[in-house]
Design an enzyme around this catalytic site. Structure first.
Site, PDB file in Angstrom:
ATOM      1  N   GLU A 131     -42.767 -11.402  27.633  1.00  0.00           N
ATOM      2  CA  GLU A 131     -42.716 -12.647  26.872  1.00  0.00           C
ATOM      3  C   GLU A 131     -43.673 -12.607  25.685  1.00  0.00           C
ATOM      4  OE1 GLU A 131     -40.105 -14.149  27.451  1.00  0.00           O
ATOM      5  OE2 GLU A 131     -40.507 -15.910  28.693  1.00  0.00           O
ATOM      6  N   THR A 184     -38.014 -19.341  19.432  1.00  0.00           N
ATOM      7  CA  THR A 184     -39.063 -19.858  20.311  1.00  0.00           C
ATOM      8  C   THR A 184     -40.373 -20.090  19.561  1.00  0.00           C
ATOM      9  OG1 THR A 184     -38.068 -18.720  22.199  1.00  0.00           O
ATOM     10  CG2 THR A 184     -40.355 -19.420  22.428  1.00  0.00           C
TER      11      THR A 184
END
Length: 311
Positions: A131, A184
Protein backbone atom coordinates in the site's frame (compact mmCIF):
# COMPACT_ATOMS: atom_id res chain seq x y z
CA UNK A 1 7.91 -25.98 -4.96
CA UNK A 2 8.28 -24.71 -8.52
CA UNK A 3 5.01 -22.81 -8.95
CA UNK A 4 2.31 -21.23 -6.79
CA UNK A 5 -0.94 -19.43 -7.49
CA UNK A 6 -2.68 -17.21 -4.90
CA UNK A 7 -5.97 -15.30 -4.82
CA UNK A 8 -6.78 -12.22 -2.73
CA UNK A 9 -10.28 -10.69 -2.61
CA UNK A 10 -11.56 -7.16 -3.02
CA UNK A 11 -12.42 -5.25 0.12
CA UNK A 12 -14.53 -2.39 1.44
CA UNK A 13 -12.55 -0.04 3.68
CA UNK A 14 -13.70 2.64 6.13
CA UNK A 15 -17.27 1.21 6.20
CA UNK A 16 -18.82 4.67 6.64
CA UNK A 17 -17.75 5.85 10.11
CA UNK A 18 -14.54 3.80 10.45
CA UNK A 19 -11.96 5.76 8.44
CA UNK A 20 -8.70 3.77 8.29
CA UNK A 21 -9.85 1.42 11.09
CA UNK A 22 -12.66 -0.71 9.55
CA UNK A 23 -12.65 -3.00 6.54
CA UNK A 24 -14.21 -6.22 5.32
CA UNK A 25 -13.62 -8.68 2.51
CA UNK A 26 -16.09 -9.78 -0.15
CA UNK A 27 -15.97 -13.00 -2.15
CA UNK A 28 -15.35 -11.62 -5.64
CA UNK A 29 -13.68 -10.05 -7.54
CA UNK A 30 -10.03 -10.44 -6.60
CA UNK A 31 -6.50 -10.54 -7.96
CA UNK A 32 -4.51 -13.67 -8.77
CA UNK A 33 -0.72 -13.91 -8.61
CA UNK A 34 1.25 -16.74 -10.20
CA UNK A 35 4.87 -17.46 -9.25
CA UNK A 36 7.28 -19.66 -11.18
CA UNK A 37 10.74 -20.50 -9.83
CA UNK A 38 13.69 -19.71 -12.06
CA UNK A 39 17.42 -20.31 -11.77
CA UNK A 40 18.51 -16.68 -11.94
CA UNK A 41 18.25 -14.78 -8.62
CA UNK A 42 15.80 -11.90 -8.55
CA UNK A 43 12.12 -11.25 -9.06
CA UNK A 44 10.92 -10.48 -12.57
CA UNK A 45 7.43 -9.43 -13.65
CA UNK A 46 6.77 -11.69 -16.62
CA UNK A 47 3.30 -10.30 -17.35
CA UNK A 48 0.44 -8.22 -15.96
CA UNK A 49 -2.94 -9.11 -17.41
CA UNK A 50 -5.85 -6.70 -17.17
CA UNK A 51 -4.13 -3.40 -16.30
CA UNK A 52 -4.01 -2.01 -19.87
CA UNK A 53 -0.28 -1.40 -19.43
CA UNK A 54 -0.72 1.12 -16.62
CA UNK A 55 1.10 -0.59 -13.75
CA UNK A 56 4.91 -0.39 -13.40
CA UNK A 57 6.86 -3.42 -14.59
CA UNK A 58 9.78 -2.65 -12.30
CA UNK A 59 9.80 -5.11 -9.38
CA UNK A 60 10.70 -2.38 -6.86
CA UNK A 61 7.86 -0.07 -7.96
CA UNK A 62 5.02 -2.57 -8.26
CA UNK A 63 3.04 -3.37 -5.11
CA UNK A 64 2.84 -7.10 -5.83
CA UNK A 65 6.60 -7.60 -6.24
CA UNK A 66 7.78 -4.85 -3.94
CA UNK A 67 6.38 -6.75 -0.96
CA UNK A 68 8.15 -9.91 -2.09
CA UNK A 69 11.49 -8.13 -2.22
CA UNK A 70 10.80 -6.73 1.25
CA UNK A 71 10.13 -10.24 2.59
CA UNK A 72 13.25 -11.70 1.01
CA UNK A 73 15.38 -8.92 2.46
CA UNK A 74 13.84 -9.47 5.90
CA UNK A 75 14.66 -13.20 5.69
CA UNK A 76 18.16 -12.55 4.39
CA UNK A 77 17.54 -14.59 1.22
CA UNK A 78 19.66 -13.44 -1.73
CA UNK A 79 19.65 -16.38 -4.14
CA UNK A 80 15.89 -16.71 -4.70
CA UNK A 81 14.55 -16.22 -8.21
CA UNK A 82 11.05 -16.27 -9.69
CA UNK A 83 8.85 -14.92 -12.44
CA UNK A 84 5.56 -13.23 -11.55
CA UNK A 85 2.31 -13.05 -13.48
CA UNK A 86 -0.35 -10.74 -12.05
CA UNK A 87 -3.97 -11.10 -13.11
CA UNK A 88 -5.67 -7.75 -12.35
CA UNK A 89 -9.33 -8.64 -12.02
CA UNK A 90 -10.52 -5.32 -10.65
CA UNK A 91 -10.10 -1.78 -11.95
CA UNK A 92 -7.38 0.56 -10.71
CA UNK A 93 -8.42 3.46 -8.51
CA UNK A 94 -11.75 1.77 -7.81
CA UNK A 95 -12.05 2.00 -4.03
CA UNK A 96 -12.23 -1.80 -3.92
CA UNK A 97 -8.75 -2.41 -2.51
CA UNK A 98 -7.13 -3.12 -5.86
CA UNK A 99 -3.52 -2.50 -4.81
CA UNK A 100 -4.14 -4.31 -1.52
CA UNK A 101 -5.39 -7.42 -3.30
CA UNK A 102 -2.25 -7.50 -5.45
CA UNK A 103 0.02 -7.08 -2.44
CA UNK A 104 -1.81 -9.71 -0.40
CA UNK A 105 -1.82 -12.24 -3.23
CA UNK A 106 1.89 -11.57 -3.63
CA UNK A 107 2.82 -12.18 0.02
CA UNK A 108 0.57 -15.25 0.16
CA UNK A 109 2.21 -16.75 -2.93
CA UNK A 110 5.84 -16.19 -1.96
CA UNK A 111 5.21 -17.24 1.64
CA UNK A 112 3.82 -20.53 0.32
CA UNK A 113 6.75 -21.00 -2.06
CA UNK A 114 9.23 -20.41 0.77
CA UNK A 115 7.57 -23.00 3.01
CA UNK A 116 5.36 -20.63 5.06
CA UNK A 117 7.96 -18.93 7.26
CA UNK A 118 5.29 -16.41 8.36
CA UNK A 119 1.78 -16.75 9.77
CA UNK A 120 -1.02 -14.73 8.16
CA UNK A 121 -0.85 -12.18 10.97
CA UNK A 122 2.91 -11.83 10.45
CA UNK A 123 2.36 -11.20 6.73
CA UNK A 124 0.36 -8.04 7.43
CA UNK A 125 3.27 -5.56 7.74
CA UNK A 126 4.71 -6.83 4.45
CA UNK A 127 1.37 -6.45 2.67
CA UNK A 128 1.06 -2.94 4.08
CA UNK A 129 4.31 -2.05 2.33
CA UNK A 130 2.48 -2.74 -0.92
CA UNK A 131 0.00 0.00 0.00
CA UNK A 132 2.89 2.36 0.72
CA UNK A 133 4.30 1.66 -2.75
CA UNK A 134 0.91 2.22 -4.41
CA UNK A 135 -0.39 5.25 -2.51
CA UNK A 136 2.31 6.49 -0.15
CA UNK A 137 0.39 5.38 2.95
CA UNK A 138 0.85 1.97 4.61
CA UNK A 139 -2.75 1.61 5.82
CA UNK A 140 -4.18 -1.78 6.79
CA UNK A 141 -7.94 -1.42 6.31
CA UNK A 142 -7.78 -3.10 2.88
CA UNK A 143 -4.86 -5.52 3.24
CA UNK A 144 -6.11 -6.65 6.67
CA UNK A 145 -9.49 -8.03 5.55
CA UNK A 146 -8.13 -9.22 2.20
CA UNK A 147 -5.50 -11.29 4.00
CA UNK A 148 -7.44 -12.39 7.10
CA UNK A 149 -11.03 -12.35 5.82
CA UNK A 150 -14.05 -11.18 7.77
CA UNK A 151 -14.71 -7.78 9.30
CA UNK A 152 -11.46 -6.25 10.54
CA UNK A 153 -10.79 -3.56 13.13
CA UNK A 154 -7.43 -1.79 13.31
CA UNK A 155 -7.18 -0.61 16.90
CA UNK A 156 -3.69 0.81 16.53
CA UNK A 157 -0.99 1.27 13.90
CA UNK A 158 1.88 1.82 16.32
CA UNK A 159 2.13 -0.88 17.45
CA UNK A 160 0.01 -2.68 14.87
CA UNK A 161 -3.04 -4.14 16.62
CA UNK A 162 -5.62 -5.68 14.31
CA UNK A 163 -8.43 -8.17 14.93
CA UNK A 164 -11.65 -9.49 13.41
CA UNK A 165 -15.15 -9.33 14.87
CA UNK A 166 -18.15 -11.57 14.14
CA UNK A 167 -20.89 -10.36 11.79
CA UNK A 168 -24.46 -11.58 11.22
CA UNK A 169 -24.76 -14.55 8.85
CA UNK A 170 -27.49 -12.76 6.88
CA UNK A 171 -25.47 -9.57 6.25
CA UNK A 172 -24.78 -8.87 2.57
CA UNK A 173 -22.73 -6.25 0.78
CA UNK A 174 -23.70 -4.53 -2.45
CA UNK A 175 -20.64 -3.01 -4.12
CA UNK A 176 -21.22 -0.75 -7.12
CA UNK A 177 -18.30 0.55 -9.16
CA UNK A 178 -19.16 3.44 -11.48
CA UNK A 179 -17.05 3.83 -14.60
CA UNK A 180 -15.00 6.71 -13.23
CA UNK A 181 -11.68 6.77 -11.39
CA UNK A 182 -10.49 8.51 -8.23
CA UNK A 183 -6.81 8.51 -7.30
CA UNK A 184 -6.26 7.47 -3.68
CA UNK A 185 -3.62 10.15 -3.15
CA UNK A 186 -6.02 12.84 -4.42
CA UNK A 187 -8.83 11.51 -2.21
CA UNK A 188 -6.56 11.78 0.84
CA UNK A 189 -5.27 15.22 -0.15
CA UNK A 190 -8.72 16.86 0.05
CA UNK A 191 -9.35 15.68 3.63
CA UNK A 192 -9.16 18.19 6.45
CA UNK A 193 -6.33 17.89 8.97
CA UNK A 194 -8.49 18.95 11.90
CA UNK A 195 -11.91 17.75 13.03
CA UNK A 196 -14.33 19.49 15.38
CA UNK A 197 -14.99 18.08 18.84
CA UNK A 198 -18.70 17.80 17.98
CA UNK A 199 -18.02 15.64 14.90
CA UNK A 200 -15.42 13.57 16.75
CA UNK A 201 -17.93 12.68 19.46
CA UNK A 202 -20.60 11.82 16.88
CA UNK A 203 -18.17 9.66 14.91
CA UNK A 204 -16.96 7.82 18.01
CA UNK A 205 -20.54 6.99 18.90
CA UNK A 206 -21.20 5.61 15.44
CA UNK A 207 -17.99 3.53 15.49
CA UNK A 208 -18.96 2.00 18.83
CA UNK A 209 -22.52 1.45 17.64
CA UNK A 210 -21.46 -0.29 14.44
CA UNK A 211 -19.14 -2.69 16.29
CA UNK A 212 -21.86 -3.49 18.82
CA UNK A 213 -24.51 -3.85 16.12
CA UNK A 214 -22.42 -6.30 14.12
CA UNK A 215 -21.49 -8.40 17.15
CA UNK A 216 -25.08 -8.48 18.47
CA UNK A 217 -26.69 -8.99 15.03
CA UNK A 218 -28.72 -5.86 15.76
CA UNK A 219 -29.64 -4.68 12.27
CA UNK A 220 -31.37 -1.52 13.48
CA UNK A 221 -28.24 -0.49 15.39
CA UNK A 222 -26.08 -1.26 12.36
CA UNK A 223 -28.31 0.98 10.26
CA UNK A 224 -28.29 3.86 12.77
CA UNK A 225 -24.51 3.67 13.12
CA UNK A 226 -23.57 3.70 9.42
CA UNK A 227 -23.22 7.48 9.44
CA UNK A 228 -19.98 9.26 8.55
CA UNK A 229 -19.89 12.92 9.56
CA UNK A 230 -16.17 13.45 8.83
CA UNK A 231 -14.98 11.84 5.59
CA UNK A 232 -18.10 11.24 3.49
CA UNK A 233 -19.19 14.91 3.31
CA UNK A 234 -15.81 15.79 1.76
CA UNK A 235 -15.17 12.84 -0.53
CA UNK A 236 -18.74 12.49 -1.79
CA UNK A 237 -18.31 15.59 -3.95
CA UNK A 238 -15.95 13.53 -6.14
CA UNK A 239 -18.72 11.04 -7.02
CA UNK A 240 -21.43 12.25 -9.42
CA UNK A 241 -24.98 11.98 -8.01
CA UNK A 242 -23.68 10.47 -4.78
CA UNK A 243 -26.65 11.55 -2.65
CA UNK A 244 -29.15 10.24 -5.18
CA UNK A 245 -27.41 6.87 -5.50
CA UNK A 246 -27.21 6.57 -1.71
CA UNK A 247 -30.90 7.36 -1.34
CA UNK A 248 -31.74 4.78 -4.02
CA UNK A 249 -30.01 2.12 -1.92
CA UNK A 250 -31.72 3.17 1.31
CA UNK A 251 -35.12 3.30 -0.38
CA UNK A 252 -34.69 -0.26 -1.63
CA UNK A 253 -33.89 -2.16 1.52
CA UNK A 254 -30.30 -1.22 2.41
CA UNK A 255 -29.39 -0.68 6.05
CA UNK A 256 -26.82 1.93 5.11
CA UNK A 257 -24.74 3.15 2.19
CA UNK A 258 -21.46 5.04 1.86
CA UNK A 259 -18.20 5.30 -0.07
CA UNK A 260 -16.05 2.20 -0.43
CA UNK A 261 -12.50 3.14 0.50
CA UNK A 262 -11.53 6.37 -1.26
CA UNK A 263 -14.16 5.83 -3.98
CA UNK A 264 -15.61 6.05 -6.52
CA UNK A 265 -17.16 2.68 -5.65
CA UNK A 266 -20.10 2.83 -3.27
CA UNK A 267 -21.25 0.06 -0.99
CA UNK A 268 -24.43 -0.78 0.87
CA UNK A 269 -25.05 -3.29 3.65
CA UNK A 270 -28.36 -5.13 3.71
CA UNK A 271 -30.13 -7.80 5.67
CA UNK A 272 -30.61 -10.70 3.29
CA UNK A 273 -29.67 -11.36 -0.32
CA UNK A 274 -32.96 -10.06 -1.72
CA UNK A 275 -32.50 -6.62 -0.19
CA UNK A 276 -28.88 -6.54 -1.36
CA UNK A 277 -29.92 -7.33 -4.93
CA UNK A 278 -32.70 -4.73 -4.83
CA UNK A 279 -30.21 -2.11 -3.64
CA UNK A 280 -27.82 -3.12 -6.41
CA UNK A 281 -30.45 -2.69 -9.11
CA UNK A 282 -31.52 0.69 -7.76
CA UNK A 283 -27.98 2.03 -7.40
CA UNK A 284 -26.97 0.98 -10.89
CA UNK A 285 -30.17 2.49 -12.34
CA UNK A 286 -29.48 5.81 -10.60
CA UNK A 287 -25.93 5.94 -11.93
CA UNK A 288 -27.32 5.16 -15.38
CA UNK A 289 -29.63 8.18 -15.10
CA UNK A 290 -26.49 10.26 -14.70
CA UNK A 291 -25.04 8.66 -17.84
CA UNK A 292 -22.55 6.51 -15.90
CA UNK A 293 -22.17 2.78 -16.48
CA UNK A 294 -21.41 0.68 -13.42
CA UNK A 295 -20.42 -2.85 -12.39
CA UNK A 296 -22.13 -4.61 -9.50
CA UNK A 297 -20.92 -7.20 -6.99
CA UNK A 298 -23.25 -8.67 -4.36
CA UNK A 299 -21.64 -10.83 -1.70
CA UNK A 300 -21.85 -12.10 1.83
CA UNK A 301 -18.87 -11.16 4.00
CA UNK A 302 -15.88 -13.27 2.92
CA UNK A 303 -14.70 -14.96 6.10
CA UNK A 304 -11.75 -16.80 4.55
CA UNK A 305 -9.76 -14.02 2.90
CA UNK A 306 -6.83 -14.80 0.63
CA UNK A 307 -6.13 -18.37 -0.41
CA UNK A 308 -3.68 -20.57 -2.26
CA UNK A 309 -5.26 -21.92 -5.43
CA UNK A 310 -4.81 -25.50 -6.54
CA UNK A 311 -5.23 -26.64 -10.14
Amino acid sequence: MNSVKAFAPATVANVACGFDIFGFAIKEPGDVVELRRCDEPGIVIADIIGDEGRLPRSAEKNSVTGVMLHMLKHLGIKDFGCEVVLHKNMPLGSGMGSSAASAVAGVMAINEMLGQPFTRQELLPFAMEGERIASGSAHADNVGPSLLGGFVVIRSYNPLDIFTIPVPDDLYCTLVHPDIEINTKDARFILKNEVSLKNTIAQMGNVAGLVAGLMKSDYDLISRSMVDVIIEPVRSILIPDFKEVKQAALSNGALGCSISGSGPSMFALSRGLENANNAATAMRARFAQAGIESAIHVSAINQGGAMILTD
